[in-house]
Write an enzyme that holds these catalytic residues in place. Sequence first.
Site, PDB file in Angstrom:
ATOM      1  N   GLY A   1      -2.957  -9.893  47.853  1.00  0.00           N
ATOM      2  CA  GLY A   1      -3.119 -10.255  49.269  1.00  0.00           C
ATOM      3  C   GLY A   1      -2.058 -11.251  49.683  1.00  0.00           C
ATOM      4  O   GLY A   1      -2.278 -12.112  50.536  1.00  0.00           O
TER       5      GLY A   1
ATOM      6  N   GLY B   1      -1.237 -12.171  53.275  1.00  0.00           N
ATOM      7  CA  GLY B   1      -2.320 -12.668  54.115  1.00  0.00           C
ATOM      8  C   GLY B   1      -2.179 -14.158  54.381  1.00  0.00           C
ATOM      9  O   GLY B   1      -1.221 -14.801  53.939  1.00  0.00           O
TER      10      GLY B   1
ATOM     11  N   ILE C   1      -4.098 -16.786  53.413  1.00  0.00           N
ATOM     12  CA  ILE C   1      -4.199 -17.673  52.240  1.00  0.00           C
ATOM     13  C   ILE C   1      -2.927 -17.544  51.399  1.00  0.00           C
ATOM     14  O   ILE C   1      -2.376 -18.539  50.910  1.00  0.00           O
ATOM     15  CB  ILE C   1      -5.443 -17.351  51.386  1.00  0.00           C
ATOM     16  CG1 ILE C   1      -6.717 -17.662  52.179  1.00  0.00           C
ATOM     17  CG2 ILE C   1      -5.437 -18.162  50.085  1.00  0.00           C
ATOM     18  CD1 ILE C   1      -8.012 -17.316  51.478  1.00  0.00           C
TER      19      ILE C   1
ATOM     20  N   ARG D   1     -23.705  -4.531  54.397  1.00  0.00           N
ATOM     21  CA  ARG D   1     -23.384  -5.265  53.169  1.00  0.00           C
ATOM     22  C   ARG D   1     -22.947  -4.320  52.036  1.00  0.00           C
ATOM     23  O   ARG D   1     -21.969  -4.569  51.334  1.00  0.00           O
ATOM     24  CB  ARG D   1     -24.663  -6.004  52.770  1.00  0.00           C
ATOM     25  CG  ARG D   1     -24.544  -7.031  51.720  1.00  0.00           C
ATOM     26  CD  ARG D   1     -25.992  -7.518  51.493  1.00  0.00           C
ATOM     27  NE  ARG D   1     -26.083  -8.363  50.344  1.00  0.00           N
ATOM     28  CZ  ARG D   1     -25.837  -9.657  50.374  1.00  0.00           C
ATOM     29  NH1 ARG D   1     -25.450 -10.238  51.478  1.00  0.00           N
ATOM     30  NH2 ARG D   1     -25.967 -10.373  49.268  1.00  0.00           N
TER      31      ARG D   1
ATOM     32  N   ASN E   1     -14.876  -3.333  48.481  1.00  0.00           N
ATOM     33  CA  ASN E   1     -14.263  -4.279  47.564  1.00  0.00           C
ATOM     34  C   ASN E   1     -14.253  -3.759  46.134  1.00  0.00           C
ATOM     35  O   ASN E   1     -13.343  -4.069  45.365  1.00  0.00           O
ATOM     36  CB  ASN E   1     -14.935  -5.644  47.670  1.00  0.00           C
ATOM     37  CG  ASN E   1     -14.367  -6.395  48.858  1.00  0.00           C
ATOM     38  OD1 ASN E   1     -13.186  -6.674  48.894  1.00  0.00           O
ATOM     39  ND2 ASN E   1     -15.192  -6.668  49.852  1.00  0.00           N
TER      40      ASN E   1
ATOM     41  N   GLN F   1      -8.084  -3.310  39.872  1.00  0.00           N
ATOM     42  CA  GLN F   1      -7.378  -4.535  39.479  1.00  0.00           C
ATOM     43  C   GLN F   1      -7.872  -5.027  38.119  1.00  0.00           C
ATOM     44  O   GLN F   1      -7.081  -5.461  37.277  1.00  0.00           O
ATOM     45  CB  GLN F   1      -7.526  -5.609  40.560  1.00  0.00           C
ATOM     46  CG  GLN F   1      -6.744  -5.222  41.831  1.00  0.00           C
ATOM     47  CD  GLN F   1      -6.740  -6.266  42.918  1.00  0.00           C
ATOM     48  OE1 GLN F   1      -7.301  -7.345  42.755  1.00  0.00           O
ATOM     49  NE2 GLN F   1      -6.107  -5.953  44.032  1.00  0.00           N
TER      50      GLN F   1
ATOM     51  N   VAL G   1     -10.713 -15.220  44.671  1.00  0.00           N
ATOM     52  CA  VAL G   1     -10.907 -15.939  45.931  1.00  0.00           C
ATOM     53  C   VAL G   1     -11.490 -14.996  46.988  1.00  0.00           C
ATOM     54  O   VAL G   1     -12.321 -15.376  47.799  1.00  0.00           O
ATOM     55  CB  VAL G   1      -9.557 -16.523  46.426  1.00  0.00           C
ATOM     56  CG1 VAL G   1      -9.698 -17.173  47.795  1.00  0.00           C
ATOM     57  CG2 VAL G   1      -8.998 -17.521  45.410  1.00  0.00           C
TER      58      VAL G   1
ATOM     59  N   ASP H   1     -15.887 -25.282  48.339  1.00  0.00           N
ATOM     60  CA  ASP H   1     -17.206 -25.802  48.707  1.00  0.00           C
ATOM     61  C   ASP H   1     -17.370 -27.224  48.168  1.00  0.00           C
ATOM     62  O   ASP H   1     -17.882 -28.112  48.842  1.00  0.00           O
ATOM     63  CB  ASP H   1     -18.291 -24.883  48.150  1.00  0.00           C
ATOM     64  CG  ASP H   1     -18.037 -23.434  48.526  1.00  0.00           C
ATOM     65  OD1 ASP H   1     -18.099 -23.125  49.725  1.00  0.00           O
ATOM     66  OD2 ASP H   1     -17.738 -22.620  47.638  1.00  0.00           O
TER      67      ASP H   1
ATOM     68  N   HIS I   1     -20.825 -18.412  46.194  1.00  0.00           N
ATOM     69  CA  HIS I   1     -19.986 -18.878  47.306  1.00  0.00           C
ATOM     70  C   HIS I   1     -20.481 -18.170  48.570  1.00  0.00           C
ATOM     71  O   HIS I   1     -19.921 -17.179  49.023  1.00  0.00           O
ATOM     72  CB  HIS I   1     -18.507 -18.568  47.062  1.00  0.00           C
ATOM     73  CG  HIS I   1     -17.672 -18.841  48.285  1.00  0.00           C
ATOM     74  ND1 HIS I   1     -17.481 -20.109  48.784  1.00  0.00           N
ATOM     75  CD2 HIS I   1     -17.016 -18.016  49.130  1.00  0.00           C
ATOM     76  CE1 HIS I   1     -16.749 -20.049  49.884  1.00  0.00           C
ATOM     77  NE2 HIS I   1     -16.455 -18.789  50.114  1.00  0.00           N
TER      78      HIS I   1
HETATM   79  P1  NAD Z   1      -6.107 -11.961  55.223  1.00  0.00           P
HETATM   80  O1  NAD Z   1      -6.782 -10.802  55.859  1.00  0.00           O
HETATM   81  O2  NAD Z   1      -5.197 -12.842  56.000  1.00  0.00           O
HETATM   82  O3  NAD Z   1      -5.244 -11.436  53.978  1.00  0.00           O
HETATM   83  C1  NAD Z   1      -5.763 -10.554  53.040  1.00  0.00           C
HETATM   84  C2  NAD Z   1      -4.592  -9.762  52.512  1.00  0.00           C
HETATM   85  O4  NAD Z   1      -5.066  -8.950  51.448  1.00  0.00           O
HETATM   86  C3  NAD Z   1      -3.953  -8.823  53.544  1.00  0.00           C
HETATM   87  O5  NAD Z   1      -2.553  -9.093  53.631  1.00  0.00           O
HETATM   88  C4  NAD Z   1      -4.241  -7.422  52.989  1.00  0.00           C
HETATM   89  O6  NAD Z   1      -3.178  -6.511  53.260  1.00  0.00           O
HETATM   90  C5  NAD Z   1      -4.362  -7.738  51.499  1.00  0.00           C
HETATM   91  N1  NAD Z   1      -5.054  -6.718  50.725  1.00  0.00           N
HETATM   92  C6  NAD Z   1      -6.102  -5.936  51.101  1.00  0.00           C
HETATM   93  N2  NAD Z   1      -6.409  -5.068  50.127  1.00  0.00           N
HETATM   94  C7  NAD Z   1      -5.570  -5.326  49.103  1.00  0.00           C
HETATM   95  C8  NAD Z   1      -5.402  -4.753  47.826  1.00  0.00           C
HETATM   96  N3  NAD Z   1      -6.145  -3.733  47.408  1.00  0.00           N
HETATM   97  N4  NAD Z   1      -4.432  -5.257  47.026  1.00  0.00           N
HETATM   98  C9  NAD Z   1      -3.648  -6.252  47.446  1.00  0.00           C
HETATM   99  N5  NAD Z   1      -3.748  -6.834  48.665  1.00  0.00           N
HETATM  100  C10 NAD Z   1      -4.705  -6.369  49.476  1.00  0.00           C
HETATM  101  O7  NAD Z   1      -7.269 -12.796  54.515  1.00  0.00           O
HETATM  102  P2  NAD Z   1      -7.201 -14.311  53.980  1.00  0.00           P
HETATM  103  O8  NAD Z   1      -7.559 -15.212  55.079  1.00  0.00           O
HETATM  104  O9  NAD Z   1      -5.946 -14.522  53.222  1.00  0.00           O
HETATM  105  O10 NAD Z   1      -8.469 -14.288  52.996  1.00  0.00           O
HETATM  106  C11 NAD Z   1      -8.485 -13.512  51.829  1.00  0.00           C
HETATM  107  C12 NAD Z   1      -9.867 -13.485  51.246  1.00  0.00           C
HETATM  108  O11 NAD Z   1     -10.269 -14.770  50.803  1.00  0.00           O
HETATM  109  C13 NAD Z   1     -10.973 -13.024  52.204  1.00  0.00           C
HETATM  110  O12 NAD Z   1     -11.851 -12.171  51.488  1.00  0.00           O
HETATM  111  C14 NAD Z   1     -11.673 -14.322  52.566  1.00  0.00           C
HETATM  112  O13 NAD Z   1     -13.000 -14.091  52.972  1.00  0.00           O
HETATM  113  C15 NAD Z   1     -11.602 -15.021  51.240  1.00  0.00           C
HETATM  114  N6  NAD Z   1     -11.840 -16.474  51.252  1.00  0.00           N
HETATM  115  C16 NAD Z   1     -12.506 -17.006  50.189  1.00  0.00           C
HETATM  116  C17 NAD Z   1     -12.738 -18.382  50.122  1.00  0.00           C
HETATM  117  C18 NAD Z   1     -13.463 -19.003  48.960  1.00  0.00           C
HETATM  118  O14 NAD Z   1     -13.737 -20.204  49.023  1.00  0.00           O
HETATM  119  N7  NAD Z   1     -13.801 -18.291  47.881  1.00  0.00           N
HETATM  120  C19 NAD Z   1     -12.275 -19.200  51.158  1.00  0.00           C
HETATM  121  C20 NAD Z   1     -11.588 -18.631  52.225  1.00  0.00           C
HETATM  122  C21 NAD Z   1     -11.369 -17.254  52.269  1.00  0.00           C
HETATM  123  C1  LMR Z   2     -14.877 -19.889  53.479  1.00  0.00           C
HETATM  124  O1  LMR Z   2     -15.729 -20.421  52.770  1.00  0.00           O
HETATM  125  O2  LMR Z   2     -14.159 -20.528  54.262  1.00  0.00           O
HETATM  126  C2  LMR Z   2     -14.662 -18.407  53.369  1.00  0.00           C
HETATM  127  O3  LMR Z   2     -15.379 -17.877  52.323  1.00  0.00           O
HETATM  128  C3  LMR Z   2     -14.833 -17.725  54.658  1.00  0.00           C
HETATM  129  C4  LMR Z   2     -16.247 -17.301  54.938  1.00  0.00           C
HETATM  130  O4  LMR Z   2     -16.426 -16.116  55.257  1.00  0.00           O
HETATM  131  O5  LMR Z   2     -17.171 -18.119  54.865  1.00  0.00           O
END
Ligand code: NAD
Ligand code: LMR
Length: 329
Positions: free
Chosen positions: A12, A15, A17, A99, A106, A113, A130, A160, A188
């Site tokens: 990703g 994206g 992050i 859901r 996913n 992967q 993540v 968190d 999470h």
């Molecule tokens: P984003 O949509 O900006 O970027 C996600 C990227 O992943 C995109 O560029 C997309 O093309 C790419 N992608 C999709 N499928 C893919 C694959 N099969 N292989 C490789 N790349 C792929 O999202 P973001 O804001 O960067 O967030 C990414 C993820 O992190 C989301 O699921 C978000 O909910 C999660 N997140 C988790 C936490 C945590 O605390 N665990 C916190 C914030 C966000």
């Molecule tokens: C976060 O904790 O910021 C991310 O997991 C985004 C969400 O969907 O809560």
Amino acid sequence: MTRTPVNVTVTGAAGQIGYALLFRIASGQLLGQDTPVRLKLLEIAPALKAAEGTAMELDDCAFPLLSGIDITDDPNVAFDGVNVALLVGARPRTKGMERGDLLEANGGIFKPQGEAINAHAADDVRVLVVGNPANTNALIAQSHAPDVPADRFTAMTRLDQNRAYTQLARKLGVTVNDIRKLVIWGNHSATQYPDLFHAEVNGKNAAEAVNDQAWIENDFIPTVAKRGAAIIEARGASSAASAANAAIDHIYDWVNGTPEGQWVSAGVVSDGSYGTPEGLITSFPVTSTGGKYEIVQGLEIDAFSRAKIDASNAELAEERDAVKALGLI
Ligand code: NAD
Ligand code: LMR
């Protein structure tokens, strides 16, 4: 630079992050200032051009520790020789999606992967998931990597934890430096349990220092647990820089060790500790020594904490059962 570069794969990568993460990795903040890195960026085909743009900017930083960048849409290439894998890319929930649809979408990402990590990763590979739902996505990937020790797969709850530090510091009028051992249990998600009962503020029990059970139950816990949604509401996009920051914290501590007397939070494969269903990837208090996260043992869990931890793990068990029913694990 004489050391062999560490291969760091970021999925990703194009994206939000990814954009907040890659420059910090390349500058040495992920592994330390004496460790060169080679970045491997995995994206889906339509986002490869954007990933190339980010790589151009990385080039333009002339980072001394960055030894090279590979960009691909093939997990087998992206995970070839990987030492640190940051699985960020995931399928977000879109309108009308149930859901089960989200878990299935996913599964289509984290199963291949996991298989590619199993086939191509370096022996010392460490994986942080993540992308949401992070714990269950980690479980899917882990279950398709039978040759990799299960404890190399982790899910991120460090964001968190960091959120909880600031909320507690504000309440008590102290700084985050005064707080230790404040950790997250469970998923999470909104059911997570940020635990003040084992945390310390300037050496004193945090729950006693707060001395306000209503604030803990009605303010602190929901504020931390729903912070992700509050950020989305405020920014119009989910947290990115703070998520990248937490990913850096998680890997840095895993590789370099946690400070003496400090605990951190990570989703790790449960060994049944604290009555948590074995095999779930759920957040515990952990320490890292010798490059290994270990669950902190021997904590007393009172009835309030017990109920919160059990509820979050029950949600994770449901997610596990759902992905099992879909044939994803
Ligand atoms: P984003 O949509 O900006 O970027 C996600 C990227 O992943 C995109 O560029 C997309 O093309 C790419 N992608 C999709 N499928 C893919 C694959 N099969 N292989 C490789 N790349 C792929 O999202 P973001 O804001 O960067 O967030 C990414 C993820 O992190 C989301 O699921 C978000 O909910 C999660 N997140 C988790 C936490 C945590 O605390 N665990 C916190 C914030 C966000
Ligand atoms: C976060 O904790 O910021 C991310 O997991 C985004 C969400 O969907 O809560």
